[in-house]
Motif scaffolding. Structure first.
Motif, PDB file in Angstrom:
ATOM      1  N   ILE A 176       0.844  -1.207   0.000  1.00 52.00           N
ATOM      2  CA  ILE A 176       0.000   0.000   0.000  1.00 52.00           C
ATOM      3  C   ILE A 176       0.876   1.252   0.000  1.00 52.00           C
ATOM      4  O   ILE A 176       0.666   2.185  -0.747  1.00 52.00           O
ATOM      5  CB  ILE A 176      -0.962   0.004   1.215  1.00 52.00           C
ATOM      6  CG1 ILE A 176      -1.929  -1.184   1.077  1.00 52.00           C
ATOM      7  CG2 ILE A 176      -1.739   1.316   1.296  1.00 52.00           C
ATOM      8  CD1 ILE A 176      -2.636  -1.562   2.342  1.00 52.00           C
ATOM      9  N   SER A 177       1.893   1.282   0.849  1.00 54.62           N
ATOM     10  CA  SER A 177       2.776   2.453   0.874  1.00 54.62           C
ATOM     11  C   SER A 177       4.208   1.988   1.070  1.00 54.62           C
ATOM     12  O   SER A 177       4.455   0.996   1.738  1.00 54.62           O
ATOM     13  CB  SER A 177       2.388   3.382   2.014  1.00 54.62           C
ATOM     14  OG  SER A 177       2.566   2.721   3.248  1.00 54.62           O
ATOM     15  N   VAL A 178       5.088   2.727   0.458  1.00 56.93           N
ATOM     16  CA  VAL A 178       6.500   2.394   0.588  1.00 56.93           C
ATOM     17  C   VAL A 178       7.193   3.553   1.288  1.00 56.93           C
ATOM     18  O   VAL A 178       6.935   4.706   1.006  1.00 56.93           O
ATOM     19  CB  VAL A 178       7.130   2.162  -0.811  1.00 56.93           C
ATOM     20  CG1 VAL A 178       8.637   2.025  -0.691  1.00 56.93           C
ATOM     21  CG2 VAL A 178       6.549   0.915  -1.450  1.00 56.93           C
ATOM     22  N   GLY A 179       8.096   3.245   2.161  1.00 55.61           N
ATOM     23  CA  GLY A 179       8.828   4.303   2.861  1.00 55.61           C
ATOM     24  C   GLY A 179       8.960   3.951   4.318  1.00 55.61           C
ATOM     25  O   GLY A 179       8.829   2.806   4.727  1.00 55.61           O
ATOM     26  N   LEU A 180       9.161   4.945   5.130  1.00 53.28           N
ATOM     27  CA  LEU A 180       9.366   4.707   6.558  1.00 53.28           C
ATOM     28  C   LEU A 180       8.139   4.131   7.221  1.00 53.28           C
ATOM     29  O   LEU A 180       8.211   3.395   8.197  1.00 53.28           O
ATOM     30  CB  LEU A 180       9.767   6.027   7.244  1.00 53.28           C
ATOM     31  CG  LEU A 180      11.130   6.610   6.825  1.00 53.28           C
ATOM     32  CD1 LEU A 180      11.308   8.007   7.405  1.00 53.28           C
ATOM     33  CD2 LEU A 180      12.263   5.707   7.270  1.00 53.28           C
ATOM     34  N   SER A 181       6.948   4.460   6.645  1.00 52.81           N
ATOM     35  CA  SER A 181       5.704   4.006   7.267  1.00 52.81           C
ATOM     36  C   SER A 181       5.329   2.588   6.858  1.00 52.81           C
ATOM     37  O   SER A 181       4.373   2.020   7.359  1.00 52.81           O
ATOM     38  CB  SER A 181       4.564   4.954   6.875  1.00 52.81           C
ATOM     39  OG  SER A 181       4.402   4.950   5.465  1.00 52.81           O
ATOM     40  N   CYS A 182       6.072   1.999   5.935  1.00 49.98           N
ATOM     41  CA  CYS A 182       5.717   0.679   5.410  1.00 49.98           C
ATOM     42  C   CYS A 182       5.807  -0.389   6.502  1.00 49.98           C
ATOM     43  O   CYS A 182       6.732  -0.389   7.316  1.00 49.98           O
ATOM     44  CB  CYS A 182       6.646   0.335   4.256  1.00 49.98           C
ATOM     45  SG  CYS A 182       6.070  -1.072   3.329  1.00 49.98           S
ATOM     46  N   GLN A 183       4.834  -1.285   6.524  1.00 49.58           N
ATOM     47  CA  GLN A 183       4.789  -2.347   7.531  1.00 49.58           C
ATOM     48  C   GLN A 183       5.963  -3.310   7.353  1.00 49.58           C
ATOM     49  O   GLN A 183       6.367  -3.620   6.234  1.00 49.58           O
ATOM     50  CB  GLN A 183       3.480  -3.127   7.396  1.00 49.58           C
ATOM     51  CG  GLN A 183       2.230  -2.299   7.653  1.00 49.58           C
ATOM     52  CD  GLN A 183       2.186  -1.769   9.072  1.00 49.58           C
ATOM     53  OE1 GLN A 183       2.385  -2.510  10.017  1.00 49.58           O
ATOM     54  NE2 GLN A 183       1.924  -0.472   9.208  1.00 49.58           N
ATOM     55  N   ALA A 184       6.483  -3.802   8.472  1.00 47.14           N
ATOM     56  CA  ALA A 184       7.610  -4.734   8.437  1.00 47.14           C
ATOM     57  C   ALA A 184       7.261  -5.980   7.633  1.00 47.14           C
ATOM     58  O   ALA A 184       8.098  -6.515   6.896  1.00 47.14           O
ATOM     59  CB  ALA A 184       8.004  -5.116   9.860  1.00 47.14           C
ATOM     60  N   GLU A 185       6.000  -6.440   7.777  1.00 46.75           N
ATOM     61  CA  GLU A 185       5.562  -7.644   7.050  1.00 46.75           C
ATOM     62  C   GLU A 185       5.624  -7.415   5.541  1.00 46.75           C
ATOM     63  O   GLU A 185       6.078  -8.267   4.787  1.00 46.75           O
ATOM     64  CB  GLU A 185       4.131  -7.997   7.467  1.00 46.75           C
ATOM     65  CG  GLU A 185       3.654  -9.328   6.897  1.00 46.75           C
ATOM     66  CD  GLU A 185       2.226  -9.644   7.322  1.00 46.75           C
ATOM     67  OE1 GLU A 185       1.323  -9.370   6.525  1.00 46.75           O
ATOM     68  OE2 GLU A 185       2.024 -10.152   8.446  1.00 46.75           O
ATOM     69  N   ASP A 186       5.171  -6.217   5.097  1.00 46.10           N
ATOM     70  CA  ASP A 186       5.212  -5.890   3.668  1.00 46.10           C
ATOM     71  C   ASP A 186       6.657  -5.838   3.166  1.00 46.10           C
ATOM     72  O   ASP A 186       6.972  -6.323   2.084  1.00 46.10           O
ATOM     73  CB  ASP A 186       4.555  -4.525   3.410  1.00 46.10           C
ATOM     74  CG  ASP A 186       3.040  -4.595   3.539  1.00 46.10           C
ATOM     75  OD1 ASP A 186       2.489  -5.673   3.290  1.00 46.10           O
ATOM     76  OD2 ASP A 186       2.428  -3.572   3.894  1.00 46.10           O
ATOM     77  N   THR A 187       7.517  -5.241   3.985  1.00 46.19           N
ATOM     78  CA  THR A 187       8.926  -5.119   3.593  1.00 46.19           C
ATOM     79  C   THR A 187       9.560  -6.493   3.446  1.00 46.19           C
ATOM     80  O   THR A 187      10.289  -6.750   2.491  1.00 46.19           O
ATOM     81  CB  THR A 187       9.707  -4.296   4.643  1.00 46.19           C
ATOM     82  OG1 THR A 187       9.057  -3.044   4.809  1.00 46.19           O
ATOM     83  CG2 THR A 187      11.136  -4.070   4.208  1.00 46.19           C
ATOM     84  N   GLU A 188       9.248  -7.397   4.387  1.00 48.47           N
ATOM     85  CA  GLU A 188       9.825  -8.743   4.338  1.00 48.47           C
ATOM     86  C   GLU A 188       9.311  -9.507   3.119  1.00 48.47           C
ATOM     87  O   GLU A 188      10.073 -10.193   2.425  1.00 48.47           O
ATOM     88  CB  GLU A 188       9.501  -9.494   5.647  1.00 48.47           C
ATOM     89  CG  GLU A 188      10.049 -10.912   5.718  1.00 48.47           C
ATOM     90  CD  GLU A 188      11.559 -11.013   5.554  1.00 48.47           C
ATOM     91  OE1 GLU A 188      12.043 -12.127   5.310  1.00 48.47           O
ATOM     92  OE2 GLU A 188      12.265  -9.990   5.653  1.00 48.47           O
ATOM     93  N   THR A 189       8.022  -9.383   2.839  1.00 48.77           N
ATOM     94  CA  THR A 189       7.447 -10.063   1.667  1.00 48.77           C
ATOM     95  C   THR A 189       8.102  -9.547   0.392  1.00 48.77           C
ATOM     96  O   THR A 189       8.494 -10.324  -0.489  1.00 48.77           O
ATOM     97  CB  THR A 189       5.919  -9.813   1.595  1.00 48.77           C
ATOM     98  OG1 THR A 189       5.338 -10.201   2.840  1.00 48.77           O
ATOM     99  CG2 THR A 189       5.279 -10.610   0.470  1.00 48.77           C
ATOM    100  N   ALA A 190       8.226  -8.216   0.294  1.00 49.97           N
ATOM    101  CA  ALA A 190       8.841  -7.613  -0.890  1.00 49.97           C
ATOM    102  C   ALA A 190      10.310  -8.011  -1.007  1.00 49.97           C
ATOM    103  O   ALA A 190      10.813  -8.264  -2.100  1.00 49.97           O
ATOM    104  CB  ALA A 190       8.705  -6.100  -0.837  1.00 49.97           C
ATOM    105  N   ARG A 191      10.994  -8.074   0.132  1.00 44.92           N
ATOM    106  CA  ARG A 191      12.414  -8.467   0.120  1.00 44.92           C
ATOM    107  C   ARG A 191      12.584  -9.856  -0.478  1.00 44.92           C
ATOM    108  O   ARG A 191      13.439 -10.089  -1.344  1.00 44.92           O
ATOM    109  CB  ARG A 191      12.989  -8.429   1.540  1.00 44.92           C
ATOM    110  CG  ARG A 191      14.476  -8.787   1.617  1.00 44.92           C
ATOM    111  CD  ARG A 191      14.943  -8.936   3.052  1.00 44.92           C
ATOM    112  NE  ARG A 191      14.497 -10.192   3.648  1.00 44.92           N
ATOM    113  CZ  ARG A 191      15.149 -11.361   3.514  1.00 44.92           C
ATOM    114  NH1 ARG A 191      16.254 -11.428   2.809  1.00 44.92           N
ATOM    115  NH2 ARG A 191      14.682 -12.444   4.099  1.00 44.92           N
ATOM    116  N   CYS A 192      11.754 -10.783  -0.037  1.00 44.79           N
ATOM    117  CA  CYS A 192      11.851 -12.165  -0.527  1.00 44.79           C
ATOM    118  C   CYS A 192      11.496 -12.239  -2.016  1.00 44.79           C
ATOM    119  O   CYS A 192      12.153 -12.945  -2.789  1.00 44.79           O
ATOM    120  CB  CYS A 192      10.937 -13.080   0.288  1.00 44.79           C
ATOM    121  SG  CYS A 192      11.405 -13.179   2.024  1.00 44.79           S
ATOM    122  N   GLY A 193      10.460 -11.487  -2.404  1.00 44.54           N
ATOM    123  CA  GLY A 193      10.082 -11.452  -3.814  1.00 44.54           C
ATOM    124  C   GLY A 193      11.194 -10.881  -4.672  1.00 44.54           C
ATOM    125  O   GLY A 193      11.514 -11.407  -5.743  1.00 44.54           O
ATOM    126  N   ALA A 194      11.822  -9.796  -4.169  1.00 42.48           N
ATOM    127  CA  ALA A 194      12.907  -9.159  -4.921  1.00 42.48           C
ATOM    128  C   ALA A 194      14.118 -10.076  -5.026  1.00 42.48           C
ATOM    129  O   ALA A 194      14.787 -10.119  -6.067  1.00 42.48           O
ATOM    130  CB  ALA A 194      13.295  -7.844  -4.249  1.00 42.48           C
TER     131      ALA A 194
END
Length: 626
Positions: A176-194
């Motif tokens: 939904i949003s990228v940046g400092l406010s991004c949820q840790a879960e979203d960041t981890e999912t995106a990290r694995c996808g990347a």
């Protein structure tokens, strides 16, 4: 997570076509007597993994995870005992805990090249791709991370694409949003996808698939994130994909250059390396080079040259500097930052991939007179000349360009000659690679032009003139063009022109006259103009049918072609028969328009040629009518 820069036997030819399979890695023979306790431990657990109920299986998986799975003995024990098949089968169950336990093990052991191939052979990738649709976030992340490990060889990457994996992996980047406010879960999912996309992006077809799945804007959004753990695989994927023009365009137009420049100042060397590598690839395009300057990326690149211990980072940074230096405005900035001086210090004791970029950057910087002096004062000419004895094709091409650039200064030329640099350049004309031949011939032009007693120097190379004349038989346009340019310089010396004439330079030049390539036309016309100065060469050019094609060059759009052609026609017009051919081919009308040119050399040559044709016409008329 793991270093993308590391190479293995399976990384060869990664971006080539995907029709041929990689060779299966050969497992080294294990002696039966020195198996570790862990090996036997896994053998005991194997029966519970294979035959137990879900609870027993789960306990056995947990026990297995407690072992040191980074040890090769453990990894191979899982394969040898048949556990690998069971682990993959567990992925195809409805038991999320068993799937999770299995993936945690597979993620660890798939660091092993043999295991990676075995997982692919057993159909594990297809099941992992399906798991990417799971509502369970942890499960999806584990599947993506394991795919990231397994997809390090061509066949595996192809499997991921063919089973719809690329689209699913791109979907993991959605947030939904990228940046400092991004949820840790979203960041981890995106990290694995990347991470998985990074592995997959080594294939050209996968790069296209990522783009079609909408991956570029998502990668661009994540590039604005401040978390290094997500930035590394995102930039890694982007720099891998930047070999494709469509990605380079997107990186430029979607504002990613600013973010790449910003992360050059990161504290993480791996991130700096991938940012520099992305700039290296993207700076092939002029607009990108301008953006790097606009966003003040040239100074951090120059600063990173001081970190010469990390060779992978150094290779990426020197590559970025090389490509950025193609633009003159950037070279002027590099002069401010004393970049040339630092580059000269990197001409020795560096791996080839660094040297190629360093010498490439110096070649671009030496287009500016000030930098040619800087290279000499910093003692850069000697190590440059030494590199003319290298064998790497890309390195030789860049060294030739750099030495040629330096040779534009007479003071530098004296140093190059004293180090036997001209002889080394001449010997590179024998190199079987046309790029090396052409760059050597181009470098010889300023050498011949600026050397003291250049005529004598050229004659001192036994067989040198015959060698360069014979290169006019090449099938490569750039070789032909560069050799014509070199011959134009060499022919200014009468003795050398006489020798080249004996070696058949006139018919060989004439044979090239029917070309439509304006660059070749220009240098060919210059060579013909200078070769007219010996004996009956003017007549010979007429007899070998060079005059009529030259007349057509005057219709070209390039003013440099006009100038060289007018000079050649002026020389050829000293022969009456050539004047007749010129007149028949309508050169007078074309040359008349050029008499009003602001280019003095073109103006004089055009007027001289018309005068010769007119004199012949008058003489003919007088003879006819008395």
């Amino acid at each position: 997570f793991f270093s993308k820069a590391s190479s293995s036997l399976e990384d060869v030819g990664e971006s080539s076509s995907e029709t041929e399979e990689d060779d299966q890695p050969v497992r080294r023979q294990e002696g039966g007597t020195d198996l570790s306790p862990e090996y036997w431990g896994i053998q005991k657990l194997a029966k519970y993994v294979k035959g137990g109920d879900p609870t027993a299986t789960l306990i056995a998986l947990c026990s297995m995870r407690d072992l040191n799975l980074s040890q090769e003995a453990c990894q191979l024990a899982i394969k040898d005992t048949g556990c690998l098949e069971v682990l993959i089968n567990l992925l195809d169950t409805e038991e999320i805990k068993c799937q999770t336990g299995s993936l945690k093990i597979l993620k660890e052991i798939s660091q092993n090249v043999l295991i990676r191939h075995a997982i692919a052979d057993l159909g594990g990738l297809e099941i992992m791709v399906k798991i990417l649709d799971s509502p369970d976030t942890d499960l999806k992340c584990l599947a993506a991370e394991t795919i990231a490990n397994v997809a390090r060889f061509k066949r595996a990457r192809k499997t991921v694409r063919q089973h719809g994996g690329i689209k699913r992996l791109v979907e993991l980047l959605e947030c939904i949003s990228v940046g400092l406010s991004c949820q840790a879960e979203d960041t981890e999912t995106a990290r694995c996808g990347a991470l998985a996309l990074w592995s997959c992006s080594k294939s050209t077809k996968n790069k296209k698939a990522i783009r079609k799945a909408g991956g570029i804007p998502l990668l661009a959004r994540w590039l604005k994130c401040s978390h290094t753990n997500i930035l590394i695989p995102v930039v890694g994927t982007l720099q891998e994909c930047a070999s494709e023009p469509s990605y380079r365009l997107a990186i430029r137009t979607e504002g990613m250059i600013e973010d790449l420049v910003k992360n050059l100042s990161s504290e993480h060397e791996e991130l700096q390396m991938h940012c520099a590598s992305a700039i290296f690839k993207c700076a092939e395009d002029e607009e990108t080079r301008d953006l790097v300057r606009k966003h003040e990326g040239l100074q951090p690149l120059s600063v990173l040259l001081d970190n010469s211990e990390n060779k992978q980072l150094l290779a990426a940074v020197t590559g970025a500097i090389w490509k950025c230096a193609i633009s003159r405005e950037n070279v002027l900035k590099f002069q401010e930052y004393k970049t040339v001086e630092t580059l000269v210090t990197l001409l020795t004791d560096q791996p080839e991939e660094v040297l190629i970029n360093v010498i490439g950057a110096l070649g671009e910087c030496c287009k500016e007179q000030e930098n040619r002096g800087t290279v000499r004062r910093c003692g850069g000419i000697a190590p440059m000349v030494k590199l003319l004895s290298a064998t790497n094709r890309a390195l030789l091409v860049n060294v030739n360009k750099a030495v040629g650039g330096c040779a534009m200064e007479p003071e530098n030329m004296a140093v190059i000659d004293s180090l036997d640099g001209v002889r080394l350049l001449w010997s590179l004309l024998k190199n079987p690679n046309p790029d090396v031949q052409a760059s050597a011939a181009w470098a010889l032009c300023p050498c011949v032009a600026n050397a003291k007693n250049s005529g004598e120097m050229v004659r001192s190379f036994v067989g040198g003139l015959e060698l360069i004349v014979n290169l006019l038989k090449s099938k490569d346009k750039e070789v032909l063009t560069s050799v014509c340019a070199a011959i134009a310089n060499i022919a200014k010396d009468q003795e050398n022109l006489a020798v080249m004439t004996d070696h058949g330079v006139v018919p060989l030049l004439s044979k090239l006259a029917n070309t439509n390539n304006n660059k070749l036309r220009r240098h060919l016309a210059e060579a013909i103009a200078h070769c007219c100065m010996w004996s009956s060469n003017r007549v010979a050019f007429g007899e070998t049918k060079a005059v009529a094609p030259l007349a057509r060059y005057l219709k070209a759009k390039d003013p440099l072609v006009h100038r060289a052609t007018a000079l050649a026609l002026y020389q050829l017009s000293e022969d009456p028969n050539n004047c007749v051919i010129m007149h028949e081919n309508g050169v007078v009308k074309l040359l008349l328009a050029m008499v009003g040119s602001t280019d003095d050399a073109l103006q004089e040559a055009a007027a001289g040629c018309i005068a010769n044709i007119r004199r012949l016409a008058l003489a003919t008329e007088k003879a006819k009518y008395g």
